[in-house]
Scaffold this motif. Structure first.
Motif, PDB file in Angstrom:
ATOM      1  N   LEU A  14       0.829  -1.194   0.000  1.00  0.00           N
ATOM      2  CA  LEU A  14       0.000   0.000   0.000  1.00  0.00           C
ATOM      3  C   LEU A  14       0.868   1.251   0.000  1.00  0.00           C
ATOM      4  N   LEU A  15       0.580   2.163  -0.899  1.00  0.00           N
ATOM      5  CA  LEU A  15       1.317   3.419  -0.984  1.00  0.00           C
ATOM      6  C   LEU A  15       0.821   4.349   0.127  1.00  0.00           C
ATOM      7  N   THR A  16       1.748   4.808   0.959  1.00  0.00           N
ATOM      8  CA  THR A  16       1.370   5.636   2.090  1.00  0.00           C
ATOM      9  C   THR A  16       2.507   6.578   2.452  1.00  0.00           C
ATOM     10  N   LEU A  17       2.243   7.461   3.404  1.00  0.00           N
ATOM     11  CA  LEU A  17       3.283   8.354   3.900  1.00  0.00           C
ATOM     12  C   LEU A  17       4.369   7.537   4.579  1.00  0.00           C
ATOM     13  N   HIS A  18       5.611   7.951   4.423  1.00  0.00           N
ATOM     14  CA  HIS A  18       6.742   7.193   4.933  1.00  0.00           C
ATOM     15  C   HIS A  18       7.789   8.164   5.455  1.00  0.00           C
ATOM     16  N   ASN A  19       8.701   7.653   6.250  1.00  0.00           N
ATOM     17  CA  ASN A  19       9.809   8.446   6.747  1.00  0.00           C
ATOM     18  C   ASN A  19      11.093   7.679   6.506  1.00  0.00           C
ATOM     19  N   GLU A  20      12.123   8.370   6.016  1.00  0.00           N
ATOM     20  CA  GLU A  20      13.362   7.712   5.628  1.00  0.00           C
ATOM     21  C   GLU A  20      14.237   7.335   6.817  1.00  0.00           C
TER      22      GLU A  20
END
Length: 218
Positions: free
Chosen positions: A35-41
């Motif tokens: 699922l494409l979602t907000l992410h943090n590196e």
């Protein structure tokens, strides 16, 4: 959160709330990559924001936890048993197929879930909140009459032609015959089993992640 779906129990199936990875013989035809979602590196702390594709039960667990929190915001007096009942009674039934075999040790890959193998169904947050509102008003919750949803797409036909998605587990007996359509009704998983499943979701490991180069604000 309304309309979000995820399986109410860990285990086999076409996928879970965190999408479906590309492993297995059928992966290239049926997987969605997550699922494409907000992410943090950041690996150990906050870093640059981005978007990412996530796979796994640790992505589904927040959906269940968030739904429980929303139910309590609607009716703070709900007991633990009522919360479990609400998730069960409001769950959507598993999808069906006339081609795919049911989940078992002999069929450990992508398979057809049932109430017996995967729990009562798929989380429906909107319906869970309707249950909470009904309880708050002293009413009896009535689940919708869900229609039959079938997965027998051209992609599934192509996948079946490739052979098993994954090899049977060691010592498993081969499954004989094809699966019959799963019931379109709800299910009744025992409360302790569901609570253990929810705890397993909450303590599941981090999902596999596939990052895409699309920064927020870009």
């Amino acid at each position: 959160m309304q309309g979000q779906l995820c399986q109410l129990r860990c285990g086999g199936g076409l996928g879970d709330g965190g999408g479906d990875d590309t492993r297995g013989t059928w992966g290239r035809l049926l997987a969605d990559g997550g699922l494409l979602t907000l992410h943090n590196e950041g690996a150990q702390g906050p870093a640059a924001g981005s978007y990412g594709r996530l796979v796994g039960t640790s992505f589904a667990a927040p959906m269940v936890s968030g739904t429980l929190a929303l139910m309590l915001s609607v009716h703070p007096e709900l007991s633990a048993q009522e919360l479990v009942d609400g998730l069960q009674l409001s769950a959507r039934p598993h999808v069906g197929s006339r081609l795919m075999k049911t989940c078992s040790a002999a069929n450990p890959g992508r398979c057809l879930c049932s109430r017996q193998t995967c729990g009562p169904g798929m989380l429906d947050t909107e319906q869970a909140l309707r249950y909470a509102r009904a309880k708050a008003q002293g009413l009896v919750y009535q689940a919708p009459q869900w229609s039959w949803v079938e997965l027998d797409t051209p992609e599934l036909v192509q996948a079946l032609a490739l052979g098993p998605d994954r090899e049977p587990s060691a010592g498993a007996q081969p499954e004989v015959g094809s699966a019959t359509p799963a019931s379109a009704g709800g299910g009744a998983l025992e409360a302790p089993a569901l609570m253990l499943a929810l705890l397993a979701l909450l303590f599941a490991g981090a999902p596999a992640q596939r990052r895409i180069r699309c920064r927020q604000g870009a």
